[in-house]
Enzyme design. Structure first.
Site, short mmCIF file in Angstrom:
data_model
loop_
_atom_site.label_atom_id
_atom_site.label_comp_id
_atom_site.label_asym_id
_atom_site.label_seq_id
_atom_site.Cartn_x
_atom_site.Cartn_y
_atom_site.Cartn_z
N CYS A 274 1.01 -0.90 0.35
CA CYS A 274 0.12 0.00 0.33
C CYS A 274 0.90 1.07 -0.14
CB CYS A 274 -0.91 0.48 1.14
SG CYS A 274 -1.13 -1.49 1.97
N ARG A 303 6.47 -11.35 6.04
CA ARG A 303 5.81 -11.57 7.18
C ARG A 303 5.78 -12.02 7.74
NH1 ARG A 303 -0.85 -10.78 4.46
NH2 ARG A 303 -0.65 -8.55 3.41
N GLN A 321 2.08 -10.99 -3.94
CA GLN A 321 0.52 -10.64 -4.71
C GLN A 321 -0.05 -9.96 -5.92
OE1 GLN A 321 0.36 -7.75 -0.72
NE2 GLN A 321 -1.19 -9.57 -0.33
N ASP A 323 -1.80 -7.23 -6.44
CA ASP A 323 -2.20 -6.18 -5.51
C ASP A 323 -2.16 -4.92 -6.37
OD1 ASP A 323 -2.88 -5.04 -3.29
OD2 ASP A 323 -1.14 -5.09 -2.39
N HIS A 325 -4.42 -1.01 -5.78
CA HIS A 325 -5.33 0.47 -4.78
C HIS A 325 -6.02 1.12 -6.24
CE1 HIS A 325 -2.11 -2.03 -2.51
NE2 HIS A 325 -3.46 -0.84 -1.25
N LYS A 405 -14.71 -4.71 4.20
CA LYS A 405 -15.03 -6.27 3.46
C LYS A 405 -15.15 -7.36 2.07
CE LYS A 405 -11.53 -9.12 5.79
NZ LYS A 405 -11.02 -10.32 5.89
N HIS A 451 -8.64 -1.08 -2.14
CA HIS A 451 -7.33 -1.98 -1.99
C HIS A 451 -7.71 -3.53 -2.76
CE1 HIS A 451 -4.84 -0.51 1.50
NE2 HIS A 451 -6.52 -0.28 1.96
ZN LIG Z 1 -2.58 -2.47 0.52
#
Ligand SMILES: [Zn+2]
Ligand SMILES: [Zn+2]
Length: 580
Positions: A274, A303, A321, A323, A325, A405, A451
């Site tokens: 992010c 992580r 990911q 990913d 945004h 979410k 996200h």
């Molecule tokens: Zn994010």
């Protein structure tokens, strides 16, 4: 969140744990009891016993359990005072139960008995041991008392119990099939990936076949994002701690982050993508006219997960990911969420998944943002799900503190659900990073940030794919699409040329030049679940042809090598078409 179990099944399974404990104590007098809860599909009990349980012992314990079930003993509940309970447990030498009793805050203690067996327990149970109709003991494993390495190691026996024999048989069949498809086992057999203690737990080492599979997925998903108006960005793997303090990760997520110092400056390896995306957004002045802005990155994150939860590719410490945004106006949220849901469903279908489970998580007790923010966002998510006519469960209060979410889980060939896509509204980051845009009237406002991931983690997704297909991937995903097999030494040169020809057409091909019989080579290619075999001997050499065997259709016959290429390219195209 764990699926809620049927209450009557929980009662049944926990009662089966009592019966198992009784059986163990009858067979091995002096065994002390730990805890014996119901779990998903079954139950376990922890035992302190000098005898080291073997698989043969499990059958013996099962037989004893059947005897206890046949005796049809009633489960009796008895309320006792703490002192009484302590005396009973002390007299029977149940030291672990005594330890549990000390930790209980309840004023009234209950003890359950059936026959001569007694257990400190809150219940409830079925009426009688005869109510247990279908059970099986599966395995035994070591388990520290109260999960702490400082405590003694007990033996935990796992079992399953169902309402009837048929349900038990179905479960056992599914379990056997799942074991055959276990991605850790297939990952080794198909030479896809490995884990090594020498580099650290939960860190995947992709071998050539696994790496190409991963790359095919990465290329596909990147191309689809570009088609759908996402812009590709790339952010570094390490960022200064200051940015994680600003984002709130340092406060809320620190225990999962790898933090280190270099040149007297603290950095963290990114656990999420992010901040990078947000900094690209805020690198210039933004106008409402640009919205929605969709940034996409195949972002590798790290992580720190507890070693106990690591599991093959499904729970790892380093993963990538898909990913993105999305920065947009409030009134654009619903349409954006709908387009993400469409994206998820189309993508998963291409990968062979047709069934999904959808969950909506709503405002928790602790939250940031205003109530009207939350209501508006939750309504937008609900409307989007409604528009798509998707059935969903609501996890009341289970959203993150910064926004509601949607989670989408795919269901594999065995009906198991795997978490993949998430769409998350965020009210916190725009505030923390003071994100702005200029609206129609020239005023500064905060954008909404969504996200979202489609596949989720590539690692977990690959794990799901391996198990869904049992390692027999469709042609477009297969790490090796065809194995070229020379019948004898004299045909090797022709086959090398053939491989080169196929490579140039973009196909992933290997050649088996081992000094083995053709039948053996064919069998090995079959074992490796390779979709096509191109076999060549003198006849094929003279006519520029190949003898083709397909995993799907069996013997295809002798065809021109160009025709072989066309057939494969066509099949790869069809594999990736989205049908309705
Ligand atoms: Zn994010
Ligand atoms: Zn009980």
């Amino acid at each position: 969140m764990a699926k809620k179990q049927d209450e009557s099944l929980v009662k049944l399974r926990h009662s089966a744990a009592h019966v198992m404990a009784d059986a163990v104590q009858r067979l091995y007098p002096g065994t002390k009891l730990g805890i014996g809860p119901a779990i998903e599909d079954g139950f376990y009990y922890d035992f302190d016993c000098e005898k080291h349980f073997t698989p043969e012992d499990l059958s013996k314990i099962e037989e004893e359990m059947l005897r206890i079930i046949k005796e049809d003993l009633r489960f009796e509940k008895k309320g006792v005072t703490r002192e009484e309970a302590a005396r009973i447990l002390r007299d029977s030498g149940e030291k672990f139960k005594l330890d549990l009793l000390e930790g209980l805050e309840d004023e009234k203690i209950t003890i359950y008995t059936h026959g001569d067996f007694m257990d400190l327990c809150r219940g409830p149970h079925v009426k009688s041991t005869g109510d247990i109709k279908a059970f099986k003991l599966l395995s035994v494993a070591g388990a520290y008392w109260k999960g702490s390495e400082a405590n003694p190691m007990l033996q935990r026996i796992y079992g399953v119990a169902f309402k009837n024999k048929k349900e038990l048989e179905n479960y056992l069949k599914l379990r056997e099939e799942a074991q055959k498809r276990d991605h850790r086992k297939l990952g080794k057999e198909l030479d896809l990936f490995s884990f090594k203690d020498s580099i650290g737990a939960g860190l995947v080492l992709y071998h050539p076949k696994g790496a190409i599979l991963r790359q095919v997925i990465a290329d596909y998903i990147t191309a689809r994002h570009l088609e759908k108006g996402y812009q590709l960005i790339s952010s570094p793997h390490i960022l200064k701690s200051d940015i994680w303090i600003q984002s709130g990760h340092y406060e809320y997520y620190k225990e999962h982050m790898y933090i280190f110092e270099s040149d007297k400056q603290e950095y963290a390896v990114k656990p999420m993508n992010c901040p990078g995306h947000i900094l690209v957004y805020s690198s210039k002045i933004r106008s409402y006219r640009e919205f929605p802005i969709r940034y996409f990155e195949l972002g590798s994150v790290y992580r720190h997960e507890k070693s106990g939860v690591l599991h093959g590719l499904l729970r790892v410490r380093g993963f990538t990911q898909d990913d993105a945004h999305i920065f947009c106006l409030r009134e654009q949220v619903e349409a954006e969420v709908i387009s993400v849901i469409n994206f998820v469903v189309e993508t998963l279908r291409v990968f062979g998944f047709r069934d999904f489970e959808v969950e909506l998580s709503t405002r928790p007790e602790k939250y940031i943002g205003t109530l009207s923010d939350w209501d508006e966002a939750t309504v937008a998510l609900k409307n989007a799900l409604g528009q798509k006519k998707l059935q969903y469960d609501i996890n009341e209060g289970d959203g993150a503190f910064y926004g509601p979410k949607i989670d989408i889980k795919l269901k594999d060939a065995l009906g198991r659900a795997w978490q993949c896509a998430t769409i998350q509204c965020d009210f916190a980051l725009p505030e923390r990073f003071d994100l702005k845009y200029t609206d129609r009237s020239g005023k500064e406002k905060r954008p909404v940030v969504l996200h979202r991931v489609i596949l989720g983690s590539l690692e977990r997704f690959i794990g799901a794919l391996i198990e869904h297909y049992g390692g027999a991937f469709p042609l477009w995903l297969a790490p090796v699409q065809a194995m070229v097999i020379p019948i004898a030494e004299a045909h090797v040169d022709y086959c090398l040329g053939l491989r080169e020809f196929l490579h140039q057409k973009g196909l992933r091909v290997e050649i088996d030049t081992r000094d083995e019989k053709m039948q053996r080579k064919i069998r090995d290619a079959e074992m490796s679940k390779i979709p096509y075999m191109a076999i060549a001997g003198s006849r094929e050499m003279e006519t520029s042809t190949v003898s083709v065997r397909s995993r799907k259709d069996g013997n295809v016959g002798v065809i021109k090598k160009e025709e072989f290429v066309e057939r494969l390219l066509e099949e790869i195209k069809i594999d990736q078409e989205v049908e309705d």
